[in-house]
Design a protein around this motif. Structure first.
Motif, PDB file in Angstrom:
ATOM      1  N   ALA A 170       0.827  -1.205   0.000  1.00 49.01           N
ATOM      2  CA  ALA A 170       0.000   0.000   0.000  1.00 49.01           C
ATOM      3  C   ALA A 170       0.863   1.257   0.000  1.00 49.01           C
ATOM      4  O   ALA A 170       0.578   2.222  -0.726  1.00 49.01           O
ATOM      5  CB  ALA A 170      -0.933  -0.013   1.214  1.00 49.01           C
ATOM      6  N   VAL A 171       1.916   1.244   0.804  1.00 47.91           N
ATOM      7  CA  VAL A 171       2.838   2.388   0.830  1.00 47.91           C
ATOM      8  C   VAL A 171       3.481   2.567  -0.548  1.00 47.91           C
ATOM      9  O   VAL A 171       3.584   3.701  -1.062  1.00 47.91           O
ATOM     10  CB  VAL A 171       3.913   2.189   1.913  1.00 47.91           C
ATOM     11  CG1 VAL A 171       4.998   3.261   1.789  1.00 47.91           C
ATOM     12  CG2 VAL A 171       3.285   2.223   3.298  1.00 47.91           C
ATOM     13  N   ALA A 172       3.896   1.459  -1.182  1.00 48.94           N
ATOM     14  CA  ALA A 172       4.508   1.542  -2.509  1.00 48.94           C
ATOM     15  C   ALA A 172       3.536   2.118  -3.532  1.00 48.94           C
ATOM     16  O   ALA A 172       3.928   2.912  -4.404  1.00 48.94           O
ATOM     17  CB  ALA A 172       4.986   0.150  -2.943  1.00 48.94           C
ATOM     18  N   LEU A 173       2.263   1.762  -3.441  1.00 48.55           N
ATOM     19  CA  LEU A 173       1.256   2.300  -4.363  1.00 48.55           C
ATOM     20  C   LEU A 173       1.108   3.808  -4.184  1.00 48.55           C
ATOM     21  O   LEU A 173       1.037   4.547  -5.179  1.00 48.55           O
ATOM     22  CB  LEU A 173      -0.087   1.604  -4.136  1.00 48.55           C
ATOM     23  CG  LEU A 173      -0.253   0.208  -4.728  1.00 48.55           C
ATOM     24  CD1 LEU A 173      -1.496  -0.477  -4.179  1.00 48.55           C
ATOM     25  CD2 LEU A 173      -0.321   0.278  -6.260  1.00 48.55           C
ATOM     26  N   PHE A 174       1.055   4.259  -2.948  1.00 49.13           N
ATOM     27  CA  PHE A 174       0.921   5.702  -2.709  1.00 49.13           C
ATOM     28  C   PHE A 174       2.148   6.465  -3.209  1.00 49.13           C
ATOM     29  O   PHE A 174       2.021   7.529  -3.820  1.00 49.13           O
ATOM     30  CB  PHE A 174       0.688   5.975  -1.225  1.00 49.13           C
ATOM     31  CG  PHE A 174      -0.743   5.854  -0.811  1.00 49.13           C
ATOM     32  CD1 PHE A 174      -1.696   6.760  -1.256  1.00 49.13           C
ATOM     33  CD2 PHE A 174      -1.142   4.823   0.023  1.00 49.13           C
ATOM     34  CE1 PHE A 174      -3.022   6.647  -0.885  1.00 49.13           C
ATOM     35  CE2 PHE A 174      -2.468   4.702   0.400  1.00 49.13           C
ATOM     36  CZ  PHE A 174      -3.415   5.611  -0.046  1.00 49.13           C
TER      37      PHE A 174
END
Length: 246
Positions: A112-116
Motif C-alpha cells: 500500500a505504501v509503494a502504491l501511494f
C-alpha cells in the motif's frame, strides 16, 4: 511472544527470498497500477482517473495479497508436508498461524505504501487525508480476506491448481467489484453479482475515505458486510482447514 517474533522473522525472510511470491503477491498490483494509469484518462468516482485507480488497486491488492497470496502459501506448505511437520513441533499452531497472518499483512502494508509513493511520483495523486481511517479500512479488508483465504485452502487439493484456481477467483472478483474502473456501464446481471462480493464493499469504504474525505464509521454497511464475510471465512476455515496433505 518470543516464539511469535522468531516465527514472524522467519516468515518475512522466506517471503522476500521467494521471487515468485515477491512478484505475484507484492509487485503485481503495483505494476498493474502503473500500466492502468498509462492508458486511463478522465475521471473515476468524480476524481481524476489515477486517484480512482489507486483506490481500486488498494482493494485489488488486499484480495491478491491477504486472500490469494495467503491461500497459495498455505496450500503449498500443506501439500509439501510442511504444515504436518510444524504441527509435530513444540511451536503452537495458533502462534504459527498468527505469524503467517501478520507476515502477509506486513507485505500488504508495504505494498500500500509503494502504491501511494508510485502514484504520487507518477501522477501526483494525493496522500490520504484521513490516514487512521484508511489504515483501519485496509486492516478490516485484510482481515476479512485473510479469513476467506484460510477458508478456501480447504477446497484446493493440489499445489499445481492453487494459482489457477485463485486467479480465476480474484481477477473476476476485481473486475466485477470495480477495481479496474467504474462499473456503471456493466450489464444489470454483472452489477447484481458485484453487489454481493466483499471486494465491492471494501472499495466503497476505500473510495469514501480516500477519494471523498469521509471516515470509515460513515460507511456502516461496508463495515458490516466485510465483517460478515470475515466471520464466514473463519467459520468455514475452522471446519475445512487441514494440516495434512490431501
Amino acid at each position: 511472544m518470543r516464539l511469535l517474533w522468531h516465527q514472524l522473522r522467519y516468515e518475512q525472510l522466506v517471503f522476500w527470498r521467494s521471487r515468485e511470491a515477491a512478484v505475484f503477491v507484492f509487485l503485481f498490483p503495483v505494476l498493474l497500477f502503473a500500466l492502468l494509469t498509462a492508458v486511463y484518462s478522465g475521471t473515476i468516482q468524480g476524481r481524476p482517473a489515477p486517484w480512482g485507480l489507486l483506490a481500486g488497486m488498494l482493494g485489488y491488492g488486499t484480495a491478491n495479497t491477504a486472500f490469494a497470496g495467503l491461500a497459495i502459501l498455505l496450500v503449498n506448505r500443506r501439500e509439501l508436508g510442511i504444515l504436518k511437520r510444524i504441527r509435530a513441533t513444540p511451536l503452537p499452531t495458533a502462534t504459527y498461524l498468527t505469524a503467517v497472518l501478520i507476515s502477509i499483512m506486513i507485505v500488504f502494508a508495504l505494498q500500500a505504501v509503494a502504491l501511494f509513493v508510485l502514484g504520487h511520483l507518477l501522477k501526483s495523486t494525493p496522500w490520504p487525508g484521513h490516514l487512521i481511517s484508511l489504515v483501519l479500512t485496509l486492516a478490516l479488508g485484510g482481515a476479512a480476506f485473510a479469513g476467506l483465504g484460510l477458508a478456501i485452502t480447504g477446497f484446493i487439493r493440489s499445489v499445481e491448481g492453487s494459482s489457477a484456481v485463485l486467479n480465476l477467483i480474484v481477477l473476476p472478483l476485481a473486475f466485477l467489484s470495480g477495481s479496474f474502473g467504474t462499473t456503471n456501464h456493466y450489464p444489470r446481471v454483472l452489477k447484481a453479482v458485484g453487489d454481493v462480493l466483499p471486494l465491492k464493499y471494501l472499495l466503497d469504504a476505500v473510495n469514501a475515505v480516500y477519494l471523498h474525505g469521509r471516515q470509515l464509521w460513515d460507511e456502516p454497511t461496508a463495515v458490516a458486510v466485510l465483517a460478515g464475510w470475515g466471520v464466514l471465512g473463519i467459520v468455514v476455515a475452522v471446519r475445512k482447514f487441514r494440516w495434512e496433505p490431501t
